[in-house]
Design a protein around this motif. Structure first.
Motif, PDB file in Angstrom:
ATOM      1  N   THR A 174       0.812  -1.217   0.000  1.00 15.74           N
ATOM      2  CA  THR A 174       0.000   0.000   0.000  1.00 15.74           C
ATOM      3  C   THR A 174       0.845   1.268   0.000  1.00 15.74           C
ATOM      4  N   ASP A 175       2.107   1.164   0.356  1.00 17.22           N
ATOM      5  CA  ASP A 175       2.959   2.349   0.322  1.00 17.22           C
ATOM      6  C   ASP A 175       3.688   2.493  -1.021  1.00 17.22           C
ATOM      7  N   ASP A 176       3.462   1.564  -1.939  1.00 18.25           N
ATOM      8  CA  ASP A 176       4.042   1.628  -3.278  1.00 18.25           C
ATOM      9  C   ASP A 176       3.285   2.674  -4.097  1.00 18.25           C
ATOM     10  N   PHE A 177       4.008   3.524  -4.828  1.00 21.62           N
ATOM     11  CA  PHE A 177       3.378   4.612  -5.581  1.00 21.62           C
ATOM     12  C   PHE A 177       2.386   4.091  -6.620  1.00 21.62           C
ATOM     13  N   ALA A 178       2.756   3.067  -7.378  1.00 17.01           N
ATOM     14  CA  ALA A 178       1.867   2.530  -8.421  1.00 17.01           C
ATOM     15  C   ALA A 178       0.576   1.984  -7.798  1.00 17.01           C
ATOM     16  N   THR A 179       0.688   1.320  -6.662  1.00 17.94           N
ATOM     17  CA  THR A 179      -0.490   0.775  -5.984  1.00 17.94           C
ATOM     18  C   THR A 179      -1.371   1.902  -5.470  1.00 17.94           C
ATOM     19  N   THR A 180      -0.761   2.898  -4.844  1.00 16.58           N
ATOM     20  CA  THR A 180      -1.513   4.049  -4.337  1.00 16.58           C
ATOM     21  C   THR A 180      -2.245   4.741  -5.479  1.00 16.58           C
ATOM     22  N   GLU A 181      -1.568   4.895  -6.597  1.00 18.00           N
ATOM     23  CA  GLU A 181      -2.166   5.530  -7.776  1.00 18.00           C
ATOM     24  C   GLU A 181      -3.320   4.690  -8.321  1.00 18.00           C
ATOM     25  N   ALA A 182      -3.164   3.364  -8.348  1.00 18.82           N
ATOM     26  CA  ALA A 182      -4.220   2.469  -8.833  1.00 18.82           C
ATOM     27  C   ALA A 182      -5.435   2.514  -7.917  1.00 18.82           C
ATOM     28  N   ILE A 183      -5.198   2.507  -6.619  1.00 14.74           N
ATOM     29  CA  ILE A 183      -6.301   2.569  -5.654  1.00 14.74           C
ATOM     30  C   ILE A 183      -7.048   3.897  -5.793  1.00 14.74           C
TER      31      ILE A 183
END
Length: 140
Positions: free
Chosen positions: A81-90
């Motif tokens: 959840t602290d990964d930028f791509a994941t945060t952006e996807a969420i």
């Protein structure tokens, strides 16, 4: 327990059968429908008198949306959840669904299809946008 989705689409005869079945068996009955279904049911006093309560579902909060998505993370291969791509996807999922639970689950299913078709393993903002474009979800 009998759960009926889209109960607002039922005709009078079907509603009467459900009421009769409830009366004869005592089975619990949950009717799920669009907002205002209780007003439609009020036209049928024999059925409406048996309504215990009406619950209106509100859009998911940001925390609730994160919880729902977390349940899908292992299957979607979302990163930490602290990964930028994941945060952006969420964030893209949250924007596209506006907290609508049904739409969130439909979008997650479509994201899975996009990943599979394109032989991808990571959910990105672009994957979410591609999935959203392929859903009929109204004007965004």
């Amino acid at each position: 327990m009998l759960i009926v989705d889209e109960a607002d689409r039922l005709k009078t005869a079907a509603l009467e059968q459900l009421r009769d079945h409830h009366d004869r068996t005592g089975i619990g009955l949950i009717l799920i429908g669009m907002p205002g279904i209780e007003k439609c049911l009020a036209r049928y006093p024999q059925l409406y008198s048996r309504v215990g309560f009406v619950h209106h579902y509100k859009p998911l909060s940001v925390d609730e949306q994160a919880f729902v998505l977390a349940r899908h993370w292992p299957h979607l291969n979302l990163g930490a959840t602290d990964d930028f791509a994941t945060t952006e996807a969420i964030a893209a999922i949250t924007r596209a669904t506006n907290g609508n639970f049904r739409l969130t689950t439909r979008l997650v299913d479509q994201i899975e299809r996009v990943l599979e078709i394109n032989q991808m393993t990571i959910v990105t903002k672009e994957v979410v946008e591609a999935a959203r474009e392929n859903l009929v979800i109204g004007i965004m």
